[in-house]
Design a protein around this motif. Structure first.
Motif, PDB file in Angstrom:
ATOM      1  N   UNK B  76       0.782  -1.240   0.000  1.00  0.00           N
ATOM      2  CA  UNK B  76       0.000   0.000   0.000  1.00  0.00           C
ATOM      3  C   UNK B  76       0.814   1.291   0.000  1.00  0.00           C
ATOM      4  N   UNK B  77       2.148   1.128   0.008  1.00  0.00           N
ATOM      5  CA  UNK B  77       2.984   2.334  -0.054  1.00  0.00           C
ATOM      6  C   UNK B  77       2.963   2.872  -1.489  1.00  0.00           C
ATOM      7  N   UNK B  78       2.560   4.156  -1.661  1.00  0.00           N
ATOM      8  CA  UNK B  78       2.523   4.688  -3.031  1.00  0.00           C
ATOM      9  C   UNK B  78       3.913   4.823  -3.646  1.00  0.00           C
ATOM     10  N   UNK B  79       4.002   4.498  -4.954  1.00  0.00           N
ATOM     11  CA  UNK B  79       5.281   4.572  -5.660  1.00  0.00           C
ATOM     12  C   UNK B  79       5.155   5.519  -6.851  1.00  0.00           C
ATOM     13  N   UNK B  80       6.124   6.421  -6.955  1.00  0.00           N
ATOM     14  CA  UNK B  80       6.190   7.272  -8.151  1.00  0.00           C
ATOM     15  C   UNK B  80       7.485   6.935  -8.878  1.00  0.00           C
ATOM     16  N   UNK B  81       7.369   6.652 -10.159  1.00  0.00           N
ATOM     17  CA  UNK B  81       8.564   6.308 -10.937  1.00  0.00           C
ATOM     18  C   UNK B  81       9.193   7.586 -11.482  1.00  0.00           C
ATOM     19  N   UNK B  82      10.516   7.667 -11.354  1.00  0.00           N
ATOM     20  CA  UNK B  82      11.232   8.739 -12.050  1.00  0.00           C
ATOM     21  C   UNK B  82      12.254   8.035 -12.936  1.00  0.00           C
ATOM     22  N   UNK B  83      12.084   8.204 -14.261  1.00  0.00           N
ATOM     23  CA  UNK B  83      12.923   7.422 -15.165  1.00  0.00           C
ATOM     24  C   UNK B  83      13.366   8.256 -16.346  1.00  0.00           C
ATOM     25  N   UNK B 102       4.178   8.272 -13.213  1.00  0.00           N
ATOM     26  CA  UNK B 102       5.416   7.989 -13.949  1.00  0.00           C
ATOM     27  C   UNK B 102       5.940   9.292 -14.489  1.00  0.00           C
ATOM     28  N   UNK B 103       7.126   9.694 -14.016  1.00  0.00           N
ATOM     29  CA  UNK B 103       7.704  10.954 -14.476  1.00  0.00           C
ATOM     30  C   UNK B 103       8.956  10.684 -15.299  1.00  0.00           C
ATOM     31  N   UNK B 104       8.973  11.239 -16.496  1.00  0.00           N
ATOM     32  CA  UNK B 104      10.173  11.123 -17.316  1.00  0.00           C
ATOM     33  C   UNK B 104      11.064  12.309 -16.963  1.00  0.00           C
ATOM     34  N   UNK B 105      12.286  12.012 -16.534  1.00  0.00           N
ATOM     35  CA  UNK B 105      13.157  13.054 -15.972  1.00  0.00           C
ATOM     36  C   UNK B 105      13.352  14.236 -16.898  1.00  0.00           C
ATOM     37  N   UNK B 106      13.497  13.930 -18.197  1.00  0.00           N
ATOM     38  CA  UNK B 106      13.757  15.057 -19.099  1.00  0.00           C
ATOM     39  C   UNK B 106      12.523  15.927 -19.319  1.00  0.00           C
ATOM     40  N   UNK B 107      11.369  15.400 -18.976  1.00  0.00           N
ATOM     41  CA  UNK B 107      10.138  16.157 -19.201  1.00  0.00           C
ATOM     42  C   UNK B 107       9.696  16.934 -17.953  1.00  0.00           C
ATOM     43  N   UNK B 108      10.242  16.558 -16.821  1.00  0.00           N
ATOM     44  CA  UNK B 108       9.838  17.201 -15.557  1.00  0.00           C
ATOM     45  C   UNK B 108      11.041  17.822 -14.873  1.00  0.00           C
ATOM     46  N   UNK B 109      10.774  18.650 -13.886  1.00  0.00           N
ATOM     47  CA  UNK B 109      11.890  19.169 -13.096  1.00  0.00           C
ATOM     48  C   UNK B 109      11.556  18.956 -11.614  1.00  0.00           C
ATOM     49  N   UNK B 110      12.522  19.206 -10.712  1.00  0.00           N
ATOM     50  CA  UNK B 110      12.315  18.880  -9.286  1.00  0.00           C
ATOM     51  C   UNK B 110      11.048  19.513  -8.712  1.00  0.00           C
ATOM     52  N   UNK B 111      10.716  20.707  -9.169  1.00  0.00           N
ATOM     53  CA  UNK B 111       9.535  21.379  -8.638  1.00  0.00           C
ATOM     54  C   UNK B 111       8.285  20.544  -8.911  1.00  0.00           C
ATOM     55  N   UNK B 112       8.214  20.011 -10.133  1.00  0.00           N
ATOM     56  CA  UNK B 112       7.044  19.204 -10.507  1.00  0.00           C
ATOM     57  C   UNK B 112       7.026  17.871  -9.765  1.00  0.00           C
ATOM     58  N   UNK B 113       8.244  17.343  -9.514  1.00  0.00           N
ATOM     59  CA  UNK B 113       8.311  16.108  -8.727  1.00  0.00           C
ATOM     60  C   UNK B 113       7.708  16.375  -7.345  1.00  0.00           C
ATOM     61  N   UNK B 114       8.101  17.514  -6.790  1.00  0.00           N
ATOM     62  CA  UNK B 114       7.590  17.894  -5.471  1.00  0.00           C
ATOM     63  C   UNK B 114       6.062  17.995  -5.480  1.00  0.00           C
ATOM     64  N   UNK B 115       5.531  18.611  -6.549  1.00  0.00           N
ATOM     65  CA  UNK B 115       4.077  18.728  -6.668  1.00  0.00           C
ATOM     66  C   UNK B 115       3.389  17.371  -6.667  1.00  0.00           C
ATOM     67  N   UNK B 116       4.003  16.411  -7.391  1.00  0.00           N
ATOM     68  CA  UNK B 116       3.429  15.056  -7.443  1.00  0.00           C
ATOM     69  C   UNK B 116       3.473  14.386  -6.069  1.00  0.00           C
ATOM     70  N   UNK B 117       4.575  14.661  -5.361  1.00  0.00           N
ATOM     71  CA  UNK B 117       4.722  14.075  -4.029  1.00  0.00           C
ATOM     72  C   UNK B 117       3.636  14.623  -3.100  1.00  0.00           C
ATOM     73  N   UNK B 118       3.468  15.927  -3.162  1.00  0.00           N
ATOM     74  CA  UNK B 118       2.455  16.562  -2.305  1.00  0.00           C
ATOM     75  C   UNK B 118       1.077  16.010  -2.624  1.00  0.00           C
TER      76      UNK B 118
END
Lengths: 477, 123
Positions: B76-83, B102-118
């Motif tokens: 049940x632990x949520x997983x976000x892929x960064x690839x 699923x986040x493609x690294x070249x398409x996203x930046x750390x700020x957006x990763x943070x948004x997904x985490x939140x």
């Protein structure tokens, strides 16, 4: 009576010699007279009869004479006729003889001519034979496999190279001669080819058939003869195994290289982004300025690599489609709105034109179609001068969903229009405007649209603008 | 108490950047630099979210996902892929394994990763 009277008179003279009474004498005289009269009567009758007979005879004589005359005339005519006949016969014989002589001469001439002709024919035949041998030698030693089918699609020739591709010996190939394309299918070695050609011998250009491990053939057909007189169909089998291997190696190399490149690219992207966002402490405006530019360059690099990856995937057939039913309207309007900012920066009017009717759904790989639409819009933005306009219209045309991206841009040069969808091609006029670009966008777009069963094309006028259109088949309900 | 995030990633620079970004937002970030380490850390720490790379030494992201999926404690632990990649086939597979994003690294930046985490676990 006179005579009788005379007799009577004589009697009288001699009366004294006879001693008859007067009565007796008178009686006797009367009898005599009567007898005389009767005799006279008889004589008259005889005379009459004779006259008649003479008349008859004369008539007969006249008839005979007449007949004689006729006969003489006839004989004369006949004689004349015969003479004429003889003359004409002689004449005819003469003519005939002359004719025959002429004929003899003529046929002598003809014979000579015929002999000459025969000699020529022999020469021609020899030359034809030579040509045939030459052609056969070419066919036999040709490095491509060749099969020839007559107009009824029966196999009439198979060259040794084709035999070796199909792994059949001379005997087996002889048995195949005369077989119809449909019957060839029964032989498992020919199954793939027969299916590709179909029973009616489809026109084929460069279709690949995998024969076995390490042998890929490329099949093309050539119709021999013209519409009026079909000679048959030549099927050419070209070995492209090497090309396939090289292509695969190239694709693999590009794929690996692109993947490897992406890793540092994303690290650079993230670093720059965080510095720019102030996550790693404050920076001067000059630093920010330079880093902004570095970030943009890096973004370009990423998109180049993405294009390269896409193109290699397409060529490799690795472009896996995740097909789902969608309404193209939402997808398109979303993409258009994502470009509003960029268009505004260039003072371009970017407009989304809603469909007039409800759109049927299409079954597509959303990400791939997004790539196509984005590419067309990006191109329009890039190659439309400031203050121009771009309209993206979704509609239903002839039962297909159509997307049109119309711009007031520089247009495509007429002599380059044919190459616009080819790989790595960039128009010379757009290269001057924007140095960046791989020339892969439209190539990828075309591949994607066609893999979906759609069609992509454009209408363009130099200096006035271009409309790129593509359509997709609607999903079967 | 700070929310625990496990970052499984082999690229040093990416680790440092993401760690910086997430820590600055108040998250407790644990690092694992390959799949094996990642599994170990998962079992020990029981994080609230996993950020997982796919191509890694020793044990790849998909193997990690499969193991998580088989473990009732971790499922049940949520997983976000960064690839770095993101092919449709990979996305499908990840989706079947219960991946949240699923986040493609070249398409996203750390700020957006943070948004997904939140979005997944809140601040």
């Amino acid at each position: 009576m006179e005579k009788n009277d005379k007799k009577l008179n004589q009697k009288d003279e001699f009366g004294p010699a006879f001693s008859f009474s007067k009565e007796e004498l008178l009686l006797e005289l009367e009898n005599l007279n009567r007898m005389m009269a009767a005799k006279d009567m008889q004589i008259i009758q005889l005379k009459e009869k004779r006259g008649e007979e003479i008349k008859e005879l004369q008539a007969i004589k006249a008839q005979l004479e007449e007949a004689k005359g006729i006969l003489e005339i006839k004989v004369e005519a006949k004689t004349k006729e015969l003479r004429n006949l003889t003359e004409s016969l002689e004449k005819q014989i003469k003519e005939r003889t002359k004719e025959l002589q002429e004929k003899v001469e003529e046929s002598e001439n003809s014979r000579v001519a015929l002999m000459n002709m025969l000699e020529d024919m022999e020469e021609l035949r020899r030359r034809t034979e030579q040509e045939k041998e030459k052609t056969l030698a070419i066919i036999t030693t040709f490095s491509d496999g060749l099969l020839f089918f007559d107009p009824l699609n029966k196999l009439t020739l198979i060259n040794p190279q084709a035999e070796s591709y199909f792994e059949i010996d001379l005997n087996a190939s002889k048995q195949l001669i005369g077989e119809k394309i449909g019957d060839l299918r029964k032989n498992p070695k020919f199954e793939y080819l027969a299916d590709l050609l179909g029973p009616k011998m489809k026109k084929i250009f460069r279709k690949e058939i995998p024969m076995k491990q390490n042998l890929t053939l490329e099949v093309s057909t050539v119709a021999v003869g013209n519409e009026q007189s079909k000679v048959g169909t030549l099927v050419i089998l070209h070995d492209i195994t090497r090309e396939k291997t090289v292509e695969r190696m190239k694709t693999e190399f590009v794929s690996i290289a692109a993947h490897q490149l992406r890793t540092p690219m994303s690290a650079i992207k993230w670093t720059l982004r965080m510095i720019l966002d102030g996550d790693l402490g404050p920076i001067t405006s000059e630093q920010k300025d330079f880093l902004d530019k570095s970030y943009v360059s890096n973004e370009r690099m990423i998109s180049l690599i993405n294009d390269l990856l896409n193109v290699t995937r397409i060529e490799e057939g690795r472009h896996l489609y995740n097909l789902i039913l969608v309404n193209l309207e939402d997808l398109t309007s979303n993409i258009v709105s994502s470009y509003t900012e960029i268009a505004k920066r260039k003072s371009l009017a970017l407009e989304y034109v809603k469909p007039e009717q409800k759109l049927p759904q299409v079954k597509v790989d959303v990400e791939k179609i997004r790539l196509v639409i984005s590419n067309l819009i990006e191109n329009a933005i890039k190659y439309t001068p400031v203050k121009g306009s771009i309209a993206v219209k979704v509609s239903v045309e002839e039962g297909r969903v159509q997307v049109a991206v119309k711009d007031t841009g520089v247009g495509i040069l007429k002599d380059q229009q044919e190459r616009i969808f080819t790989k790595f091609f960039r128009g010379t006029n757009v290269m001057r405007m924007e140095t960046e670009g791989t020339g892969l966008g439209l190539f990828i777009a075309k591949n994607i649209v066609e893999t979906h069963g759609g069609k992509i094309w454009f209408e363009s006028e130099e200096g006035k603008g271009t409309t790129f259109l593509f359509n997709l088949p609607t999903a079967a309900v | 108490m700070a929310k625990k995030i496990l970052l499984v990633e082999d690229e040093d620079l990416i680790i440092k950047l993401l760690q910086k970004k997430l820590v600055s937002e108040g998250y407790d970030v644990t690092i694992a630099s390959d799949g094996e380490e990642g599994m170990k850390a998962l079992r020990q720490n029981k994080p609230e979210l996993v950020l997982l790379d796919i191509v890694m030494p020793k044990k790849g992201g998909f193997e990690v996902l499969e193991e998580i999926n088989q473990d009732a404690d971790l499922r049940n632990i949520p997983v976000i892929i960064i690839s770095n990649s993101g092919q449709p086939m990979e996305l499908d597979r990840a989706q079947r394994l219960g991946v949240k994003d699923w986040l493609i690294k070249t398409e996203f930046d750390p700020k957006e990763v943070l948004e997904k985490v939140i979005k997944q676990i809140g601040k």
